[in-house]
Write a protein that holds these residues in place. Structure first.
Motif, PDB file in Angstrom:
ATOM      1  N   GLU A  65     -22.802 -40.844  25.613  1.00 18.17           N
ATOM      2  CA  GLU A  65     -22.992 -40.094  24.369  1.00 18.17           C
ATOM      3  C   GLU A  65     -21.651 -39.515  23.906  1.00 18.17           C
ATOM      4  OE1 GLU A  65     -25.626 -40.125  22.713  1.00 18.17           O
ATOM      5  OE2 GLU A  65     -27.160 -40.730  24.159  1.00 18.17           O
ATOM      6  N   PRO A  66     -21.264 -39.750  22.660  1.00 17.53           N
ATOM      7  CA  PRO A  66     -19.992 -39.230  22.176  1.00 17.53           C
ATOM      8  C   PRO A  66     -20.046 -37.720  21.986  1.00 17.53           C
ATOM      9  CG  PRO A  66     -21.215 -40.231  20.376  1.00 17.53           C
ATOM     10  CD  PRO A  66     -21.992 -40.519  21.628  1.00 17.53           C
ATOM     11  N   PRO A  67     -18.898 -37.066  22.001  1.00 23.66           N
ATOM     12  CA  PRO A  67     -18.883 -35.612  21.789  1.00 23.66           C
ATOM     13  C   PRO A  67     -19.236 -35.269  20.351  1.00 23.66           C
ATOM     14  CG  PRO A  67     -16.656 -36.476  21.839  1.00 23.66           C
ATOM     15  CD  PRO A  67     -17.547 -37.610  22.225  1.00 23.66           C
ATOM     16  N   LEU A  68     -19.760 -34.070  20.154  1.00 20.54           N
ATOM     17  CA  LEU A  68     -19.982 -33.558  18.804  1.00 20.54           C
ATOM     18  C   LEU A  68     -18.634 -33.135  18.229  1.00 20.54           C
ATOM     19  CD1 LEU A  68     -23.135 -31.253  19.135  1.00 20.54           C
ATOM     20  CD2 LEU A  68     -22.930 -33.279  17.690  1.00 20.54           C
ATOM     21  N   SER A  69     -18.281 -33.642  17.077  1.00 28.11           N
ATOM     22  CA  SER A  69     -17.013 -33.245  16.471  1.00 28.11           C
ATOM     23  C   SER A  69     -17.098 -31.796  16.006  1.00 28.11           C
ATOM     24  CB  SER A  69     -16.680 -34.156  15.287  1.00 28.11           C
ATOM     25  OG  SER A  69     -17.597 -33.951  14.229  1.00 28.11           O
ATOM     26  N   VAL A  70     -15.982 -31.112  16.033  1.00 31.15           N
ATOM     27  CA  VAL A  70     -15.938 -29.717  15.605  1.00 31.15           C
ATOM     28  C   VAL A  70     -16.417 -29.590  14.162  1.00 31.15           C
ATOM     29  CG1 VAL A  70     -14.424 -27.733  15.218  1.00 31.15           C
ATOM     30  CG2 VAL A  70     -14.072 -29.205  17.221  1.00 31.15           C
ATOM     31  N   GLN A  71     -16.096 -30.579  13.341  1.00 33.19           N
ATOM     32  CA  GLN A  71     -16.504 -30.547  11.933  1.00 33.19           C
ATOM     33  C   GLN A  71     -18.019 -30.634  11.770  1.00 33.19           C
ATOM     34  OE1 GLN A  71     -14.163 -32.594  13.223  1.00 33.19           O
ATOM     35  NE2 GLN A  71     -12.337 -31.533  12.440  1.00 33.19           N
ATOM     36  N   GLN A 189     -23.755 -31.369  30.826  1.00 33.48           N
ATOM     37  CA  GLN A 189     -22.547 -32.135  31.122  1.00 33.48           C
ATOM     38  C   GLN A 189     -22.663 -33.543  30.532  1.00 33.48           C
ATOM     39  OE1 GLN A 189     -21.525 -28.994  32.124  1.00 33.48           O
ATOM     40  NE2 GLN A 189     -19.882 -30.361  32.816  1.00 33.48           N
ATOM     41  N   ALA A 190     -21.526 -34.095  30.153  1.00 38.13           N
ATOM     42  CA  ALA A 190     -21.521 -35.427  29.537  1.00 38.13           C
ATOM     43  C   ALA A 190     -22.129 -36.475  30.467  1.00 38.13           C
ATOM     44  CB  ALA A 190     -20.091 -35.812  29.159  1.00 38.13           C
ATOM     45  N   TRP A 191     -21.822 -36.361  31.777  1.00 39.08           N
ATOM     46  CA  TRP A 191     -22.353 -37.349  32.715  1.00 39.08           C
ATOM     47  C   TRP A 191     -23.841 -37.146  33.013  1.00 39.08           C
ATOM     48  CZ3 TRP A 191     -23.883 -34.201  36.605  1.00 39.08           C
ATOM     49  CH2 TRP A 191     -23.132 -33.050  36.864  1.00 39.08           C
ATOM     50  N   ARG A 195     -29.618 -38.881  31.264  1.00 37.37           N
ATOM     51  CA  ARG A 195     -30.901 -38.519  31.872  1.00 37.37           C
ATOM     52  C   ARG A 195     -31.563 -37.376  31.099  1.00 37.37           C
ATOM     53  NH1 ARG A 195     -32.034 -35.803  37.394  1.00 37.37           N
ATOM     54  NH2 ARG A 195     -29.770 -35.529  37.473  1.00 37.37           N
ATOM     55  N   SER A 196     -30.759 -36.440  30.619  1.00 33.56           N
ATOM     56  CA  SER A 196     -31.311 -35.320  29.867  1.00 33.56           C
ATOM     57  C   SER A 196     -31.919 -35.788  28.555  1.00 33.56           C
ATOM     58  CB  SER A 196     -30.213 -34.284  29.591  1.00 33.56           C
ATOM     59  OG  SER A 196     -29.674 -33.804  30.792  1.00 33.56           O
ATOM     60  N   ARG A 197     -31.186 -36.624  27.844  1.00 36.55           N
ATOM     61  CA  ARG A 197     -31.708 -37.108  26.562  1.00 36.55           C
ATOM     62  C   ARG A 197     -33.002 -37.877  26.777  1.00 36.55           C
ATOM     63  NH1 ARG A 197     -28.505 -40.134  21.602  1.00 36.55           N
ATOM     64  NH2 ARG A 197     -30.325 -40.250  20.239  1.00 36.55           N
ATOM     65  N   TRP A 198     -33.016 -38.754  27.771  1.00 35.10           N
ATOM     66  CA  TRP A 198     -34.221 -39.544  28.051  1.00 35.10           C
ATOM     67  C   TRP A 198     -35.392 -38.623  28.372  1.00 35.10           C
ATOM     68  CZ3 TRP A 198     -37.416 -40.281  32.309  1.00 35.10           C
ATOM     69  CH2 TRP A 198     -38.262 -41.388  32.261  1.00 35.10           C
ATOM     70  N   SER A 199     -35.157 -37.598  29.193  1.00 36.77           N
ATOM     71  CA  SER A 199     -36.229 -36.680  29.588  1.00 36.77           C
ATOM     72  C   SER A 199     -36.773 -35.919  28.384  1.00 36.77           C
ATOM     73  CB  SER A 199     -35.714 -35.693  30.639  1.00 36.77           C
ATOM     74  OG  SER A 199     -35.327 -36.358  31.818  1.00 36.77           O
ATOM     75  N   PHE A 200     -35.888 -35.440  27.523  1.00 35.61           N
ATOM     76  CA  PHE A 200     -36.335 -34.683  26.360  1.00 35.61           C
ATOM     77  C   PHE A 200     -37.029 -35.586  25.338  1.00 35.61           C
ATOM     78  CE2 PHE A 200     -34.058 -31.257  28.195  1.00 35.61           C
ATOM     79  CZ  PHE A 200     -34.521 -30.096  27.572  1.00 35.61           C
ATOM     80  N   GLU A 201     -36.591 -36.806  25.213  1.00 34.61           N
ATOM     81  CA  GLU A 201     -37.281 -37.734  24.311  1.00 34.61           C
ATOM     82  C   GLU A 201     -38.658 -38.074  24.849  1.00 34.61           C
ATOM     83  OE1 GLU A 201     -33.465 -39.949  22.175  1.00 34.61           O
ATOM     84  OE2 GLU A 201     -34.446 -40.893  23.897  1.00 34.61           O
ATOM     85  N   ALA A 203     -40.444 -36.084  26.408  1.00 37.56           N
ATOM     86  CA  ALA A 203     -41.248 -34.878  26.171  1.00 37.56           C
ATOM     87  C   ALA A 203     -41.592 -34.701  24.693  1.00 37.56           C
ATOM     88  CB  ALA A 203     -40.500 -33.653  26.677  1.00 37.56           C
ATOM     89  N   GLY A 204     -41.142 -35.615  23.844  1.00 39.13           N
ATOM     90  CA  GLY A 204     -41.519 -35.569  22.434  1.00 39.13           C
ATOM     91  C   GLY A 204     -40.486 -34.969  21.501  1.00 39.13           C
ATOM     92  N   PHE A 205     -39.255 -34.796  21.975  1.00 41.89           N
ATOM     93  CA  PHE A 205     -38.204 -34.225  21.142  1.00 41.89           C
ATOM     94  C   PHE A 205     -37.356 -35.312  20.484  1.00 41.89           C
ATOM     95  CE2 PHE A 205     -38.756 -30.545  24.050  1.00 41.89           C
ATOM     96  CZ  PHE A 205     -38.893 -29.540  23.103  1.00 41.89           C
ATOM     97  N   GLU A 206     -36.802 -34.972  19.340  1.00 44.82           N
ATOM     98  CA  GLU A 206     -35.691 -35.715  18.756  1.00 44.82           C
ATOM     99  C   GLU A 206     -34.427 -34.990  19.199  1.00 44.82           C
ATOM    100  OE1 GLU A 206     -33.788 -36.556  14.347  1.00 44.82           O
ATOM    101  OE2 GLU A 206     -35.973 -36.312  14.544  1.00 44.82           O
ATOM    102  N   VAL A 207     -33.519 -35.705  19.862  1.00 49.82           N
ATOM    103  CA  VAL A 207     -32.400 -35.065  20.548  1.00 49.82           C
ATOM    104  C   VAL A 207     -31.083 -35.317  19.832  1.00 49.82           C
ATOM    105  CG1 VAL A 207     -31.063 -34.975  22.689  1.00 49.82           C
ATOM    106  CG2 VAL A 207     -33.560 -35.196  22.780  1.00 49.82           C
ATOM    107  N   VAL A 208     -30.345 -34.239  19.620  1.00 47.53           N
ATOM    108  CA  VAL A 208     -28.939 -34.319  19.223  1.00 47.53           C
ATOM    109  C   VAL A 208     -28.134 -33.971  20.467  1.00 47.53           C
ATOM    110  CG1 VAL A 208     -27.118 -33.405  17.744  1.00 47.53           C
ATOM    111  CG2 VAL A 208     -29.455 -33.612  16.862  1.00 47.53           C
ATOM    112  N   PRO A 209     -27.418 -34.922  21.056  1.00 47.61           N
ATOM    113  CA  PRO A 209     -26.687 -34.632  22.293  1.00 47.61           C
ATOM    114  C   PRO A 209     -25.511 -33.683  22.035  1.00 47.61           C
ATOM    115  CG  PRO A 209     -27.032 -36.998  21.997  1.00 47.61           C
ATOM    116  CD  PRO A 209     -27.357 -36.345  20.693  1.00 47.61           C
ATOM    117  N   GLY A 210     -25.350 -32.713  22.949  1.00 47.88           N
ATOM    118  CA  GLY A 210     -24.206 -31.812  22.925  1.00 47.88           C
ATOM    119  C   GLY A 210     -23.496 -31.843  24.264  1.00 47.88           C
ATOM    120  N   PRO A 211     -22.824 -32.948  24.591  1.00 52.79           N
ATOM    121  CA  PRO A 211     -22.213 -33.090  25.915  1.00 52.79           C
ATOM    122  C   PRO A 211     -20.921 -32.283  26.054  1.00 52.79           C
ATOM    123  CG  PRO A 211     -21.719 -35.015  24.580  1.00 52.79           C
ATOM    124  CD  PRO A 211     -22.641 -34.158  23.758  1.00 52.79           C
ATOM    125  N   VAL A 212     -20.684 -31.783  27.269  1.00 60.58           N
ATOM    126  CA  VAL A 212     -19.443 -31.073  27.588  1.00 60.58           C
ATOM    127  C   VAL A 212     -18.918 -31.584  28.927  1.00 60.58           C
ATOM    128  CG1 VAL A 212     -20.077 -28.971  26.348  1.00 60.58           C
ATOM    129  CG2 VAL A 212     -20.684 -29.191  28.755  1.00 60.58           C
TER     130      VAL A 212
END
Length: 253
Positions: A65-71, A189-191, A195-201, A203-212
């Motif tokens: 998952e790519p990082p969220l740009s500051v913009q 964490q980015a790594w 697994r986090s995105r898959w788990s939340f999806e 569970a019925g969520f639409e996910v915007v990843p915020g990796p660090v």
């Protein structure tokens, strides 16, 4: 939980590598060839785990998952309805804080990023994480307290029952979805994001990843990352645990 944790620690490196080295010593007289194979596997595994270059290459396979740009931070309110910060353990009885438990450095990295996203976007925050070591306070409570006191962000919801990433998602859904919230920014964490995105999806969520905390990049290590580094051993363990988690989640959930 303690029994499962004990077994897991010996089935995963570096525990497994220690067992191989112990097996090599035990078999050195009766089965010298097998002992040599165990020794090479155990010592070679430790050597690979200690190399920053190996950490970088493995992390690149997990950090999809790519990082969220500051913009993009200020525009998150149009893409999500809440920010979910996943717990990452706690340090018990930190003497610098009067013996009070504190979030780990990894959790603080997530909290700092979530705080900046919340301030830029105005989105409300949920902290997710249950009891670590089986005693209060929960990870969610510790993060909420530190977000308020250290970063000036008031947490709106605390999910205090989860112990795994899957439970983070399911129990966050129990809190947020009855309120009509189905679009969330997940901060972890980015790594760990795959697994986090898959788990939340699931569970019925639409996910915007915020990796660090990206590890899959050149950090300017001397000698191209081919010298052993004690921190790399810990990072390798985290990445290997994540690989096992990705496989296990798809098999059992």
């Amino acid at each position: 939980m303690p029994i499962r944790y004990f077994i897991k620690q010996w089935l995963m490196p570096p525990g497994l590598l220690l067992l191989l080295l112990l097996g090599a010593w035990w078999l050195r007289k009766r089965r010298p060839r097998l002992a040599l194979a165990c020794f090479v596997a155990g010592l070679g595994g430790f050597w690979l785990m200690s190399l920053p270059l190996v950490v970088e290459q493995v992390a690149r396979q997990l950090e999809t998952e790519p990082p969220l740009s500051v913009q993009a931070w200020s525009g998150l309110a149009g893409r999500a309805d809440a920010i979910v910060v996943l717990g990452a353990g706690r340090e018990r009885g930190d003497l610098a804080w009067g013996g009070q438990d504190q979030p780990t450095g990894t959790a603080l990295e997530r909290m700092r990023f979530a705080a900046q996203l919340a301030k830029a976007s105005g989105l409300p925050v949920l902290t997710s994480g249950g009891l670590h070591y089986g005693t209060p306070p929960s990870e969610a409570r510790l993060m909420a307290d530190r977000l308020r006191d250290d970063f000036g962000v008031v947490v709106k919801w605390q999910e205090e029952g989860s112990r795994t990433t899957w439970e983070n998602a399911q129990m966050s859904a129990a809190v947020l979805q009855p309120l009509g919230i189905r679009r969330v920014v997940v901060v972890t964490q980015a790594w760990h994001m795959q697994r986090s995105r898959w788990s939340f999806e699931q569970a019925g969520f639409e996910v915007v990843p915020g990796p660090v905390g990206f590890l899959g990049q050149d950090h300017g290590r001397p000698f191209a990352g081919l010298l052993p580094d004690n921190r790399a051993i810990w990072q390798s363990g985290q990445l290997l645990n994540e690989v096992a988690g990705l496989v296990g989640y798809r098999l059992f959930y």
